[in-house]
Scaffold this active site. Structure first.
Site, PDB file in Angstrom:
ATOM      1  N   TYR A  43      -0.105 -12.979   7.343  1.00 12.11           N
ATOM      2  CA  TYR A  43      -0.152 -11.603   6.849  1.00 12.11           C
ATOM      3  C   TYR A  43       0.584 -10.662   7.794  1.00 12.11           C
ATOM      4  CZ  TYR A  43      -1.909  -7.838   3.930  1.00 12.11           C
ATOM      5  OH  TYR A  43      -1.986  -6.793   3.063  1.00 12.11           O
TER       6      TYR A  43
ATOM      7  N   GLY B 133      -2.112   3.286 -10.064  1.00 12.54           N
ATOM      8  CA  GLY B 133      -2.676   1.947  -9.994  1.00 12.54           C
ATOM      9  C   GLY B 133      -4.183   2.023 -10.148  1.00 12.54           C
TER      10      GLY B 133
ATOM     11  N   THR C 190      -9.265  -9.717  -4.896  1.00 15.58           N
ATOM     12  CA  THR C 190      -8.644  -8.846  -5.888  1.00 15.58           C
ATOM     13  C   THR C 190      -7.594  -9.661  -6.636  1.00 15.58           C
ATOM     14  OG1 THR C 190      -6.844  -8.090  -4.458  1.00 15.58           O
ATOM     15  CG2 THR C 190      -8.917  -6.844  -4.343  1.00 15.58           C
TER      16      THR C 190
ATOM     17  N   ASP D  99       4.907   2.230 -16.908  1.00 13.09           N
ATOM     18  CA  ASP D  99       5.527   1.888 -15.632  1.00 13.09           C
ATOM     19  C   ASP D  99       5.556   3.107 -14.717  1.00 13.09           C
ATOM     20  OD1 ASP D  99       7.104   1.058 -13.538  1.00 13.09           O
ATOM     21  OD2 ASP D  99       8.640   0.131 -14.802  1.00 13.09           O
ATOM     22  N   ALA D 100       4.760   3.063 -13.662  1.00 15.13           N
ATOM     23  CA  ALA D 100       4.659   4.200 -12.735  1.00 15.13           C
ATOM     24  C   ALA D 100       5.938   4.425 -11.943  1.00 15.13           C
ATOM     25  CB  ALA D 100       3.493   3.977 -11.768  1.00 15.13           C
TER      26      ALA D 100
ATOM     27  N   PHE E 199      -0.186  -0.207 -15.521  1.00 21.57           N
ATOM     28  CA  PHE E 199       0.655  -0.987 -16.427  1.00 21.57           C
ATOM     29  C   PHE E 199      -0.227  -2.096 -16.998  1.00 21.57           C
ATOM     30  CE2 PHE E 199       3.935  -3.996 -17.702  1.00 21.57           C
ATOM     31  CZ  PHE E 199       4.922  -3.164 -18.197  1.00 21.57           C
TER      32      PHE E 199
ATOM     33  N   LEU F 112      -0.870   1.064  -6.130  1.00 23.91           N
ATOM     34  CA  LEU F 112      -0.092   0.177  -6.995  1.00 23.91           C
ATOM     35  C   LEU F 112       0.039  -1.197  -6.346  1.00 23.91           C
ATOM     36  CD1 LEU F 112       2.862   2.440  -8.218  1.00 23.91           C
ATOM     37  CD2 LEU F 112       0.895   1.670  -9.546  1.00 23.91           C
ATOM     38  N   ALA F 113      -0.356  -2.231  -7.085  1.00 21.58           N
ATOM     39  CA  ALA F 113      -0.191  -3.605  -6.605  1.00 21.58           C
ATOM     40  C   ALA F 113       0.686  -4.333  -7.610  1.00 21.58           C
ATOM     41  CB  ALA F 113      -1.546  -4.291  -6.482  1.00 21.58           C
TER      42      ALA F 113
ATOM     43  N   LEU G 185     -10.902  -8.765   0.582  1.00 23.73           N
ATOM     44  CA  LEU G 185     -11.681  -8.862  -0.648  1.00 23.73           C
ATOM     45  C   LEU G 185     -10.963  -9.736  -1.663  1.00 23.73           C
ATOM     46  CD1 LEU G 185     -12.750  -5.139  -1.046  1.00 23.73           C
ATOM     47  CD2 LEU G 185     -14.297  -7.057  -0.692  1.00 23.73           C
TER      48      LEU G 185
END
Length: 400
Positions: free
Chosen positions: A237, A48, A277, A112-113, A75, A141-142, A275
């Site tokens: 969250y 990522g 992102t 694709d990881a 990706f 990875l997100a 943050l």
């Protein structure tokens, strides 16, 4: 052609290639003058790697003192008849160029990881062209989906509560408005699927695969990123599907640490600050907190972006003079420490209750919030000629 920003809700539909180049250079310039990473890793894999904390990790480790060779997996989409491509595509290209100019390896794998094929490609490259072993594996990875490795069916993450529904304000960047949004209650299947996508299972699988292939060096470390936040964000969250997935990630770090300790290695989760992102703008009811937090932390001179966070993590926590990595009672590295200081949280809480749909653009740091979002996609950076005519053919010739 002239590339204009196109935003739909909280999704950027365009990216400026040379704005992305400038953003990468800005981050490199920052880490070159910051406290350096000493005794750091030399061979690093970043899962990522094309934006956010992953890209910042890569920049910090390559240019912030350690002079690490890096492999990045992401990706991303290049230029085609559908458009100029994604910001991450250009971040990868310009990072590699800067790394090679500095005499470092900056190898990019685009794909694709999650697939076995990608893992094998990376392992083959490590063995044949990267010195054979890794000192550090960064897991950043997100994504909203992950395929079941056995069936190929997709698990999809959901940002929902695990109790009562929560209604709160969220920001529409396209229209510069604050709107009410209700987050529903997750089903048991949605909770489980979110854990599969955003928990630690794939991280552990990667480490197991790399270990079995013999490409983890003695003393290799691995780190993944998380968020905990203050009580003000717990309902959306910590006490929701995201929090459940992150708890799984934290538990995975302990399991990996036990395994890796046999070869002198270590595994950690670093808890980072809130943050802007590509991922965080999707969290409903989270944006008012970030608006207030940014304003308070900037007023106090302690605001950090992704690159400042990662440079502090690698220079003052994971590496450097610490022979033992400093962690909290849950064995988490805390670089959200400045965010959670009592006086900052007190001021944030007082400011949040004053933020309304009518005044949010001035009461909180909306200008900073939006600027960060636009800069993720290469817009709004000083030193870039946004009226310059860009030749599409030139973009297609850039090599990742």
């Amino acid at each position: 052609m002239i590339i204009e920003p196109v935003v739909k809700g909280v999704v950027a539909r365009s990216a400026h290639p040379f704005g992305c180049q400038q953003a990468v250079r800005n981050q490199i310039n920052y880490v070159r003058t910051a406290d350096p990473v000493t005794d750091g890793p030399k061979k690093v894999l970043v899962l990522g790697a094309s934006s956010g904390f992953g890209l910042a990790s890569r920049i910090s480790l390559a240019f912030g003192g350690s002079k690490a060779d890096t492999i990045g997996i992401s990706f991303e989409r290049g230029p085609s008849e559908k458009g100029v491509g994604t910001a991450g595509w250009y971040n990868n290209i310009f990072f590699r160029e800067e790394a090679e100019n500095a005499g470092l390896i900056g190898k990019n794998f685009i794909g694709d990881a999650f697939t076995p094929q990608m893992r094998q490609q990376v392992i083959d490259y490590i063995k044949t062209e990267f010195g054979g072993q890794l000192d550090l594996v960064v897991y950043s990875l997100a994504t909203g989906v992950r395929p079941n490795p056995e069936t190929g069916e997709l698990w999809r993450s959901s940002i929902k509560t695990m109790g009562e529904p929560v209604t709160g304000p969220t920001i529409n960047i396209e229209t510069d408005t604050m709107e009410q949004m209700t987050i529903g209650t997750a089903t048991p299947a949605e909770i489980e699927d979110t854990e599969k996508v955003m928990g630690g299972e794939d991280w552990a699988s990667w480490i197991d695969t790399l270990s079995e292939a013999g490409v983890l060096a003695t003393g290799c470390k691995t780190v993944a990123y998380s968020y905990v936040g203050p009580k003000a964000t717990y309902s959306i969250y910590h006490q929701g599907t995201l929090g459940r997935a992150k708890a799984h990630l934290h538990a995975t770090a302990d399991q990996l640490n036990d395994k890796m300790s046999e070869m002198g290695g270590e595994a950690y989760v670093s808890v980072c600050k809130a943050l802007v992102t590509k991922a965080s703008v999707f969290i409903p009811a989270f944006s008012p907190y970030i608006l207030a937090l940014f304003k308070v932390m900037k007023d106090k001179g302690v605001h950090e972006g992704c690159i400042e966070q990662m440079q502090r993590l690698y220079s003052q926590r994971l590496y450097g003079k610490n022979k033992i990595v400093p962690v909290d009672d849950s064995r988490l590295i805390r670089v959200d420490d400045w965010e959670l200081e009592e006086d900052i949280q007190q001021q944030v809480s007082e400011l949040m209750v004053k933020i309304t749909p009518e005044n949010f653009t001035t009461m909180g740091d909306y200008q900073g919030y939006k600027a960060d979002f636009m800069q993720l996609n290469g817009f709004g950076l000083e030193g870039v000629d946004y009226q310059a005519d860009i030749d599409f053919e030139t973009l297609t010739q850039l090599v990742a």
